[in-house]
Design a protein around this motif. Structure first.
Motif, PDB file in Angstrom:
ATOM      1  N   GLU A   1       2.893 -14.452  -9.319  1.00 26.92           N
ATOM      2  CA  GLU A   1       1.679 -13.994  -9.989  1.00 26.92           C
ATOM      3  C   GLU A   1       0.624 -13.475  -9.002  1.00 26.92           C
ATOM      4  OE1 GLU A   1      -0.844 -16.845 -11.936  1.00 26.92           O
ATOM      5  OE2 GLU A   1       0.160 -18.516 -10.917  1.00 26.92           O
TER       6      GLU A   1
ATOM      7  N   ILE B   1       0.504   1.493 -16.106  1.00 23.22           N
ATOM      8  CA  ILE B   1       1.378   0.806 -15.155  1.00 23.22           C
ATOM      9  C   ILE B   1       1.712  -0.593 -15.676  1.00 23.22           C
ATOM     10  CG2 ILE B   1       1.568  -0.150 -12.815  1.00 23.22           C
ATOM     11  CD1 ILE B   1      -0.318   2.127 -11.879  1.00 23.22           C
ATOM     12  N   VAL B   2       3.000  -0.892 -15.666  1.00 21.48           N
ATOM     13  CA  VAL B   2       3.470  -2.230 -16.041  1.00 21.48           C
ATOM     14  C   VAL B   2       4.105  -2.851 -14.802  1.00 21.48           C
ATOM     15  CG1 VAL B   2       5.202  -3.484 -17.399  1.00 21.48           C
ATOM     16  CG2 VAL B   2       3.889  -1.631 -18.464  1.00 21.48           C
TER      17      VAL B   2
ATOM     18  N   ILE C   1       0.837  -1.213   0.000  1.00 23.88           N
ATOM     19  CA  ILE C   1       0.000   0.000   0.000  1.00 23.88           C
ATOM     20  C   ILE C   1       0.866   1.255   0.000  1.00 23.88           C
ATOM     21  CG2 ILE C   1      -1.448   1.384   1.554  1.00 23.88           C
ATOM     22  CD1 ILE C   1      -2.763  -1.389   2.312  1.00 23.88           C
TER      23      ILE C   1
ATOM     24  N   PHE D   1       0.045  -6.549  -9.306  1.00 23.41           N
ATOM     25  CA  PHE D   1      -0.695  -6.913 -10.522  1.00 23.41           C
ATOM     26  C   PHE D   1      -2.147  -6.420 -10.482  1.00 23.41           C
ATOM     27  CE2 PHE D   1       2.591 -10.379 -10.990  1.00 23.41           C
ATOM     28  CZ  PHE D   1       3.157  -9.847 -12.140  1.00 23.41           C
ATOM     29  N   SER D   2      -2.655  -6.200  -9.264  1.00 20.47           N
ATOM     30  CA  SER D   2      -4.060  -5.787  -9.172  1.00 20.47           C
ATOM     31  C   SER D   2      -4.272  -4.348  -9.661  1.00 20.47           C
ATOM     32  CB  SER D   2      -4.567  -5.929  -7.736  1.00 20.47           C
ATOM     33  OG  SER D   2      -3.914  -4.984  -6.924  1.00 20.47           O
ATOM     34  N   ILE D   3      -3.203  -3.601  -9.830  1.00 18.66           N
ATOM     35  CA  ILE D   3      -3.371  -2.246 -10.364  1.00 18.66           C
ATOM     36  C   ILE D   3      -2.619  -2.033 -11.676  1.00 18.66           C
ATOM     37  CG2 ILE D   3      -3.776  -1.186  -8.083  1.00 18.66           C
ATOM     38  CD1 ILE D   3      -0.849   0.091  -8.774  1.00 18.66           C
ATOM     39  N   ALA D   4      -1.934  -3.093 -12.147  1.00 21.38           N
ATOM     40  CA  ALA D   4      -1.129  -2.939 -13.368  1.00 21.38           C
ATOM     41  C   ALA D   4      -1.998  -3.088 -14.609  1.00 21.38           C
ATOM     42  CB  ALA D   4      -0.010  -3.978 -13.389  1.00 21.38           C
ATOM     43  N   ASP D   5      -1.774  -2.222 -15.590  1.00 24.71           N
ATOM     44  CA  ASP D   5      -2.478  -2.371 -16.863  1.00 24.71           C
ATOM     45  C   ASP D   5      -1.930  -3.579 -17.619  1.00 24.71           C
ATOM     46  OD1 ASP D   5      -4.094   0.269 -17.022  1.00 24.71           O
ATOM     47  OD2 ASP D   5      -2.088   0.874 -16.386  1.00 24.71           O
ATOM     48  N   TYR D   6      -0.617  -3.747 -17.522  1.00 28.88           N
ATOM     49  CA  TYR D   6       0.023  -4.885 -18.176  1.00 28.88           C
ATOM     50  C   TYR D   6       0.914  -5.585 -17.168  1.00 28.88           C
ATOM     51  CZ  TYR D   6      -1.499  -2.213 -22.222  1.00 28.88           C
ATOM     52  OH  TYR D   6      -2.257  -1.503 -23.111  1.00 28.88           O
ATOM     53  N   GLY D   7       0.628  -6.832 -16.919  1.00 29.94           N
ATOM     54  CA  GLY D   7       1.423  -7.601 -15.974  1.00 29.94           C
ATOM     55  C   GLY D   7       2.187  -8.699 -16.694  1.00 29.94           C
TER      56      GLY D   7
END
Ligand SMILES: Cc1cc2nc3c(=O)[nH]c(=O)nc-3n(C[C@H](O)[C@H](O)[C@H](O)COP(=O)(O)OP(=O)(O)OC[C@H]3O[C@@H](n4cnc5c(N)ncnc54)[C@H](O)[C@@H]3O)c2cc1C
Ligand SMILES: Nc1ncnc2c1ncn2[C@@H]1O[C@H](COP(=O)(O)O)[C@@H](O)[C@H]1O
Lengths: 254, 309
Positions: free
Chosen positions: B282, B275-276, B263, B287-293
């Protein structure tokens, strides 16, 4: 030297915060509370300075409810000598006791206790104000060493290395002074069970804001507290090639 | 009533965060004045006078203001604040250090790190590391405010022609002196205002490995950021830390590598446009806020990405 360490009881930094349904604040009932992490660093620094013989007495101070005594006992178990609890049931995160009021309370206590310096956190992790130390220094007419990553106590002065945007700045301050801590100053120790038992016997004085003649009427009213805009996760890409493709052709950011 | 913006500068140039602060000020009132307090600071005052939308520049030039010592700056700001309804500065380490001291001198409750101006009394600010947004209304007659630069667009640094005047100095408080600055300068874009930021975390495992991210940043013309863990481990200097208690960034593209997504870290980057995340776990919260993970070992993915760009 005598040192005063203001510590605040806040929501534990690991807790995921929930906004109340009526948008009046965040849910603090049945939530784990702890000492503000930056204040733990302040307590640790005071103890380190006592261990090397530069500090003789560590007084911790908290403004808060009865329960704030818990974090004060933790500080005493770490090594603080005694505590002063300024009792209030007003909110501490917002709509209640604000940094200016806290600073005025601390000033009144400094006037009573005459410490050689004050060391405290740079920021509460609930209100994220980052104000109280600077305000206290102003009210006292003292020097301030904020965001400290190194503190070197000298004769009548203290050198403080500060974490600033451009790197590390060192200032030399006349004592008495106010120091606020940053993350790299030290690593707070863990308390051991026997120390918790011993801490219970240390002196904890309780007073009220009225005793100090400080007015807690808030200057800021809370209109609402809301959830931040949610950012939903996007997609998983299978390879570096696909990532580059997406960044070039879909997001168009490279 | 006019509003006063406190310029952040190095006596010759204006720090860009000042330009975002002017935008916030203009949302309160169109009559924006800028205070440039420093030493030998004519160049900075001239630059301030060119800022779009600034009506008046007040220059205070005194030797004790050369460095940004709060003990010397706060009284000057307070003394020149008469007649202003609002006094604003960027929420950089400069603003965070000096403004609460000003607020206490003026007996007003500062409003920190605002992200929106509702009206002259009412502002929005993040609390709990951005996990909630508070809208607060101030009853103080004079308001001291710090502004989150990423939440407001920058005004043009040019095009203005403000009236110039001189303000009063307050003398040396004699409480503090500047010893030195260990600058963490680099040739890369400034982290706070870069279009692309590549950030690394504990996943790199060592300072030597962290160097890998430099090659990637060079390829992208990006600034380098870091998690607290990477700073604590000594991979990078302190001012690379992005987060609740570090820098807040909002670039076009933020690439988080080997960062779990605590946080406190998200608080400093979740307003980035794209966001990448590259992480081998995994389940990592990032990853919960990334556009590309991309679920991958960074030791494979980062060199490959650098190569192929
Ligand atoms: C008061 C306070 C203030 C704080 N302020 C901040 C702040 O401003 N900014 C901040 O960032 N943090 C802050 N923190 C710390 C925060 O809580 C986290 O501890 C920190 O962000 C974790 O950093 P990290 O993600 O690099 O490390 P970790 O949480 O350890 O994550 C490392 C990640 O790397 C991944 N990884 C490991 N090896 C590889 C590999 N070979 N390939 C790919 N992935 C790999 C792992 O899966 C893991 O997800 C603060 C904490 C406190 C208490
Ligand atoms: N209620 C309180 N009781 C004791 N100390 C406090 C209190 N509120 C703030 N402080 C101190 O002031 C520091 C900065 O807080 P803030 O200005 O709220 O971000 C904290 O890290 C504490 O050291």
């Amino acid at each position: 030297m005598k040192v005063l360490v203001p510590i605040k009881r806040v929501i534990d930094y690991n807790v995921k915060v929930r906004v109340k349904a009526d948008n009046s604040g965040v849910e603090l009932n049945n939530v784990k509370m702890s000492m503000n992490p930056f204040d733990e660093i302040a307590v640790e620094e005071a103890i380190k300075l006592k261990e090397v013989g530069k500090v003789t007495e560590i007084v911790v101070v908290s403004i808060g409810p009865d329960k704030a005594a818990d974090v004060m006992r933790t500080a005493m178990a770490m090594g603080a000598d005694r505590g002063i609890l300024v009792k209030t049931d007003a909110a501490l995160d917002l709509g209640g006791v604000e940094p200016l009021a806290v600073a005025k309370t601390l000033k009144a206590l400094v006037d009573k206790e005459s410490p050689d310096f004050v060391i405290m956190g740079k920021q509460s992790i609930d209100d994220d104000s980052n104000q109280t130390g600077q305000m206290l220094a102003a009210l006292l007419g003292w020097a301030q060493g904020t965001f400290a990553s190194k503190v070197v106590l000298g004769d009548g002065k203290v050198d403080v290395t500060r974490e600033v945007d451009g790197g590390l700045e060192t200032v030399s301050l006349k004592l008495p002074a106010v120091i606020t801590t940053d993350l790299r100053l030290n690593e707070p120790r863990y308390v051991k069970l026997p120390d918790i038992m011993k801490a219970k016997k240390k002196e904890l004085e309780e007073i009220t804001p009225e005793d100090l003649d400080v007015d807690y009427t808030p200057r800021l009213t809370v209109v609402s507290v809301s959830e931040p805009p949610v950012r939903s996760g996007g997609v998983k890409v299978a390879s570096v090639d696909e990532l580059i493709d997406k960044l070039k052709n879909e997001a168009k950011v490279i | 009533m006019p509003v006063l913006v406190i310029a952040q500068h190095n006596n010759s140039t204006i720090n860009p965060a000042t330009l975002n602060t002017v935008t916030a000020a203009r949302k309160i009132d169109a009559d924006v004045h800028v205070l440039v307090a420093g030493s030998d600071n004519q160049a900075a005052a001239d630059a301030a006078a060119k800022i779009h939308g600034v009506k008046k520049v007040i220059k205070v030039d005194a030797p004790e203001l050369e460095k940004r010592l709060a003990e010397n700056h706060a009284p000057v700001i307070a003394a020149n604040a008469d007649g202003y309804s609002h006094i604003l500065a960027p929420a950089t380490t400069f603003g965070k250090n000096v403004m609460p001291r000003v607020a206490a001198l003026l007996d007003t409750q500062q409003i920190s790190d605002i992200i929106d101006v509702i009206d002259g009394d009412t502002f929005k600010r993040p609390i709990y590391g951005g996990q909630a947004i508070a809208e607060v209304k101030s009853s103080d007659s004079q308001k001291v405010i710090t502004v989150r630069p990423t939440a407001f667009d920058a005004v043009d640094a040019d095009g203005g022609s403000a009236e110039a005047s001189d303000g009063a100095a307050s003398g040396d408080a004699g409480l503090s002196s500047f010893v030195g600055l260990e600058a963490s300068e680099s040739d890369r874009p400034d982290l706070s205002s870069a279009k692309i930021v590549v950030s690394g975390g504990r996943g790199f495992g060592s300072k030597e490995n962290f160097a890998m991210i430099e090659a990637l940043a060079d390829k992208l013309g990006a600034a380098i950021g870091a998690s607290r863990a990477a700073v604590d481990s000594g991979y990078v200097p302190n001012d690379y830390q992005v987060g609740q208690t570090g820098k807040v960034v909002a670039p076009e593209l933020y690439i988080a590598v080997g960062i779990s997504g605590a946080i406190q870290h998200l608080a400093g980057m979740k307003d980035s446009k794209v966001i990448v995340a590259i992480n081998k776990d995994e389940e990592a919260p990032i990853f919960s806020i990334a556009d590309y993970g991309l679920v991958a070992d960074l030791f494979d993915a980062v060199p490959e990405l650098t190569d192929k760009l």
